[in-house]
Scaffold this active site. Structure first.
Site, PDB file in Angstrom:
ATOM      1  N   ARG A 110     -33.196 -17.602  88.639  1.00 37.57           N
ATOM      2  CA  ARG A 110     -32.186 -16.531  88.678  1.00 37.57           C
ATOM      3  C   ARG A 110     -32.491 -15.644  89.885  1.00 37.57           C
ATOM      4  NH1 ARG A 110     -31.705 -11.446  86.608  1.00 37.57           N
ATOM      5  NH2 ARG A 110     -29.657 -10.831  85.837  1.00 37.57           N
ATOM      6  N   LYS A 146     -38.308  -8.367  91.501  1.00 35.44           N
ATOM      7  CA  LYS A 146     -38.777  -7.585  90.354  1.00 35.44           C
ATOM      8  C   LYS A 146     -39.924  -6.645  90.704  1.00 35.44           C
ATOM      9  CE  LYS A 146     -36.643  -9.713  86.457  1.00 35.44           C
ATOM     10  NZ  LYS A 146     -36.708 -10.541  85.257  1.00 35.44           N
TER      11      LYS A 146
END
Ligand code: 7PM
Length: 279
Positions: A255, A221
């Site tokens: 995830r 991210k």
């Protein structure tokens, strides 16, 4: 605790990796639909070999500024892929969507868990989830994916996220989704500055303390890019570090784009957490 995902088991007595499988058109090189499906199935099989506990299929890009995808387009992307994976693979499939029609079509095609970055706030999504009778992951986000990173503000991000998640759990319970089917997710990167993400990670244990399984999505991210000034291809080590910090605090599902490495990282955490104490 073992979650029944439409007949396939997700064993949360160990931390699990949710492998990310994007089926957006920009995620494969040339157009051909069959090529895309073959490639998705091959990726899914590799994830199983690498130790994934669940595969997350998504046909809508939640990238800030990304084009909005129509219901029919999203269904035509994800349904053939879910059908192919469902018939060949034993682990559960989750559908990363917010649209009630996509939820229904994906579950009918063999998906066993709803992963909704909008926490079933779209009109009709709650009833779709109730009818499908599968587990749901409720994620916190501030604002919509298009504008959420413009100027996110909180007075206390941790309390704010907890308050939102508890409210959504209560809405779900009132609609008939039992608590034991609910997974919580603080939504790293969704309407959050780097400091907000860091505060959430530092205090993740407060979300774990709500006593529902917690899923964390930090893989590659932009918070990592911002803090370490590394490109998206160079974010594995930092992603693994955040995965380990999450599991150490009690997160049950990570995830990730990098299943093999993430499985190794969280298995080591699990070994440390479960080793017998001295004396
Ligand atoms: C652009 C922006 C592309 C954000 C992709 C993303 C999560 C999720 C996503 C998460 C749950 C990404 C995200 N992130 N579902 N879906 N939790 N439950 O980086 O953190 O994969 S999409």
């Amino acid at each position: 605790m073992i979650l029944d995902c439409a007949g396939k088991a997700l064993d949360l007595t160990h931390p699990q990796v949710m492998g990310i499988l994007n089926v957006t058109p920009d995620s494969f090189s040339d157009g051909g639909q069959f090529l895309a499906q073959d490639s998705a199935l091959a990726q899914a099989k590799q994830m199983v070999a690498d130790g994934a506990g669940i595969i997350d299929v998504g046909g809508e890009s939640t990238r800030p500024g990304a084009a909005i995808v129509s219901v029919d387009e999203e269904i035509s992307r994800v349904v053939p892929v879910i059908e192919a994976i469902h018939s060949e693979i034993d682990i559960p499939i989750s559908i990363d969507t917010s649209k009630p029609e996509v939820i229904r079509a994906a579950i009918a095609a063999g998906a066993g868990l709803i992963n909704d970055v909008r926490a079933l706030t779209v009109d009709g999504a709650i009833s779709a989830a109730v009818d499908c009778d599968v587990p749901v992951c409720l994620m916190h986000a501030q604002g919509s994916p298009q504008t959420m990173q413009d100027d996110p503000r909180y007075d206390d991000v941790v309390s704010n996220v907890i308050e939102f998640l508890l409210e959504r759990v209560s809405v779900c319970e009132q609609a008939g989704i039992s608590r034991d089917k609910v997974i919580l997710d603080p939504g790293f990167g969704f309407g959050k500055r780097a400091t907000h993400n860091l505060q959430l990670m530092k205090h993740l244990a407060k979300i774990i303390a709500l006593e529902l399984p917690v899923l964390v999505g930090v893989s590659r991210k932009s918070m990592i890019g911002k803090l370490l000034n590394v490109s998206v291809e160079e974010r594995l080590a930092a992603s693994l570090s955040l995965a380990a910090l999450s599991v150490w605090q009690g997160a049950k599902i990570i995830r990730s784009h990098d299943v093999r490495e993430t499985v190794q990282a969280i298995m080591m955490c699990d070994h440390v957490m479960k080793v017998q104490d001295i004396g």
